[in-house]
Design an enzyme around this catalytic site. Structure first.
Site, PDB file in Angstrom:
ATOM      1  N   GLU A 361       7.302  33.228  32.693  1.00 37.43           N
ATOM      2  CA  GLU A 361       7.224  33.970  34.329  1.00 37.43           C
ATOM      3  C   GLU A 361       6.811  33.099  35.058  1.00 37.43           C
ATOM      4  O   GLU A 361       7.082  33.195  36.072  1.00 37.43           O
ATOM      5  CB  GLU A 361       5.589  34.221  33.705  1.00 37.43           C
ATOM      6  CG  GLU A 361       4.414  35.501  33.218  1.00 37.43           C
ATOM      7  CD  GLU A 361       5.138  36.299  32.952  1.00 37.43           C
ATOM      8  OE1 GLU A 361       5.719  37.114  34.377  1.00 37.43           O
ATOM      9  OE2 GLU A 361       5.371  37.179  32.078  1.00 37.43           O
ATOM     10  N   HIS A 448      14.142  44.168  29.966  1.00 35.39           N
ATOM     11  CA  HIS A 448      13.446  43.829  29.198  1.00 35.39           C
ATOM     12  C   HIS A 448      14.185  44.275  27.706  1.00 35.39           C
ATOM     13  O   HIS A 448      14.219  43.256  26.852  1.00 35.39           O
ATOM     14  CB  HIS A 448      12.016  44.211  28.673  1.00 35.39           C
ATOM     15  CG  HIS A 448      10.985  43.746  29.103  1.00 35.39           C
ATOM     16  ND1 HIS A 448      10.742  45.120  30.462  1.00 35.39           N
ATOM     17  CD2 HIS A 448      10.214  42.664  30.182  1.00 35.39           C
ATOM     18  CE1 HIS A 448       9.532  44.581  31.773  1.00 35.39           C
ATOM     19  NE2 HIS A 448      10.017  42.966  31.363  1.00 35.39           N
TER      20      HIS A 448
END
Length: 546
Positions: A361, A448
């Site tokens: 993140e 992703h």
């Protein structure tokens, strides 16, 4: 975001003198580093790598360098041959120890921001320059007056967003240059909530004449403490008598409790003792300890391994929020708050605060602060892969006995509910959706899954092909062309990737351009005749990028 579903280079020679700030404040420190390397017994290869490694700049040094670059932006634009209506806006400066300066600029046309017009100017100590551009096409448009109003295109943007409670929160006039021919457009930011509970901040680019949607992307990128995943660790805290999860040694990073909320900063974790959590998810401090620890290790990795002083390179920390929503099975990075946010997982019993997730993140923030890879198509896949690559590197760097380094993404958090990792770097297709190799259609995949080839590239570059056991995990990495590869080691691999990201990639970089960028980085660090340079080329070929 983690996702919970099963430049071209042109070379120029210049005789421009270095500016006073860079010469005085930065080159002096660079000289100290280079002299230190050369005076020892380091090999020529080590000297070259050290010289091409970024210096850690203080917040003041970085701000001064950007200010100086902006002061000289008119002259830089002229030296690049840009038309009078095009202006440069300095966004970042990376200084290598050998005196090379990489200055990243955004462009405007007639005062209008240009999306996909960013460029990086590389200037060596001897004055030689080269430039990496997001586009080589002209960014001029015939008319800067839009035929359609912001309100009109905003309604269409909201209707197409798919978010719950969607609304147009802002709009601005832009030049869209990321798709080839430059187009006058509106950029509308549509806010709301995605289907899985993740906040939505969708940027929709609409042709200001025809009303056609040109592009859209989601800017929410999902992705002594007794921790759940990393065991007993040391945390950076502040206070005496009353303690808080405030890490003054790492830019002032703080960790907050959202208490099931989905907005706001939350409540700063405070305790009468300096012991946090008990290793169980039932204790609210445990998830906080994991998140706080992950942020600290990632900060240290950036600084000690990459020469970067925090996410933005300015010495200022982001902050973390834990206990987001109810049984929220994800984590995300948000540029608007400069923060990481973590859900508590299935049944609120598996917080998504493992070490590699924290590194993942925070690295979305790093990408946003450097190449700003657009979060769609191939560039979006490279954005996600960067977070996987650096998140994995953070996990290995930590050398934590409880959460040992591996090439599995999210193996601790059980996001799939069946004990399997979220992603595999040695053979990405094992997750059921990711691509192992590049193809013409890879950019159509969810970001992703289009990240798969880049993750595979990193594994092959680090470890090589075939069967290998590392820290108790057995991998078996294939190649597109059946070739057998020998890895150069993870440290060299992530240094090459980071240098490419921070100095050669742009917002529009695709897989082909990523190959060029990493080869340029390997050339800087190790030279074109090096084992490392050749290994980079072979690893790209092994995933069908030539």
């Amino acid at each position: 975001m983690l996702h919970s579903e099963g430049a071209r280079v042109t070379r120029q020679q210049t005789s421009h003198r270095r500016t006073t700030v860079r010469a005085a404040a930065l080159i002096a420190s660079a000289a100290m580093v280079v002299v230190g390397v050369q005076s020892g017994s380091a090999s020529a290869e080590a000297q070259r790598e050290a010289g091409a490694t970024a210096l850690v700049l203080t917040q003041t040094q970085r701000a001064a360098a950007i200010q100086e670059a902006q002061a000289g932006a008119v002259g830089t634009a002229a030296s690049l041959g840009l038309p009078a209506q095009e202006k440069l806006v300095a966004r970042d400066v990376v200084k290598d120890a050998d005196g090379t300066v990489h200055t990243r600029y955004e462009r405007t046309y007639a005062g209008i921001p240009v999306l996909g017009g960013d460029l990086v100017v590389h200037e060596k100590k001897n004055g030689a320059r080269s430039t990496t551009k997001a586009t080589e096409a002209s960014i001029a448009v015939a008319d800067t007056a839009p035929a359609l109003s912001a309100a009109t295109v905003g309604k269409s943007a909201v209707a197409s967003s798919g978010a719950k409670s969607a609304k147009a929160s802002s709009a601005r006039k832009v030049i869209w240059a990321a798709g080839g021919k430059a187009v006058l457009a509106w950029e509308t930011v549509v806010t709301g909530t995605q289907a899985d509970g993740t906040p939505s901040r969708r940027h929709v680019i609409t042709d200001a004449t025809s009303g056609k949607e040109l592009s859209s992307y989601e800017s929410i990128e999902t992705g002594v403490g007794n921790t759940e995943y990393s065991g007993k660790v040391t945390l950076g805290t502040s206070g005496s008598g009353t303690y808080t999860l405030t890490d003054a040694a790492r830019g002032g990073h703080k960790t907050y409790d959202l208490k099931g909320g989905t907005s706001g900063t939350g409540t700063l974790f405070t305790n009468s003792t300096d012991t946090w959590g008990n290793g169980l998810s039932s204790n609210r401090e445990t998830a906080a300890a994991d998140a706080h620890y992950g942020a600290a290790v990632t900060w240290d990795f950036y600084k000690n391994e990459l020469g970067r002083n925090g996410i933005r390179g300015d010495g200022v920390a982001a902050y973390s929020r834990v206990h987001y929503g109810n049984a929220y099975v994800n984590a995300f990075w948000d540029d608007s708050c400069f923060c990481m946010t973590y859900g508590d997982g299935i049944g609120n019993t598996s917080p998504l605060t493992s070490l590699d997730v924290a590194g993942h993140e925070m690295s979305h923030g790093l990408t946003s602060s450097t190449a700003n890879l657009r979060y769609s198509g191939e560039s979006g896949g490279l954005n996600e892969a960067t977070s996987d690559i650096l998140g994995t590197s953070v996990e290995f760097y930590a050398a934590n006995a409880t959460d040992v380094g591996d090439y599995l993404i999210g193996e601790k958090i059980d996001i799939n509910g069946d004990g399997t990792p979220l992603r595999y770097m040695d053979k990405p297709s094992k997750d059921g959706g990711s691509a192992d190799y590049w193809s013409k259609t890879v950019g159509r995949l969810d970001v992703h899954y289009s990240s798969g080839p880049a993750n595979h590239f990193f594994y092959l570059l680090s470890e090589g092909s075939g069967t290998k056991t590392i820290n108790g995990v057995t991998y078996n990495s294939p190649t597109y062309d059946g070739s057998t590869l020998t890895g150069i080691g993870r440290q060299k691999a992530y240094k090459i990737w980071y240098k490419a990201l921070s100095t050669y990639m742009t917002s529009t970089t695709n897989y082909s351009a990523a190959r060029t960028a990493t080869l340029s980085a390997a050339k800087d660090l190790y030279g074109t005749s090096s084992t490392e340079y050749n290994a980079v080329a072979k690893a790209w070929t092994a995933i069908n990028v030539k």
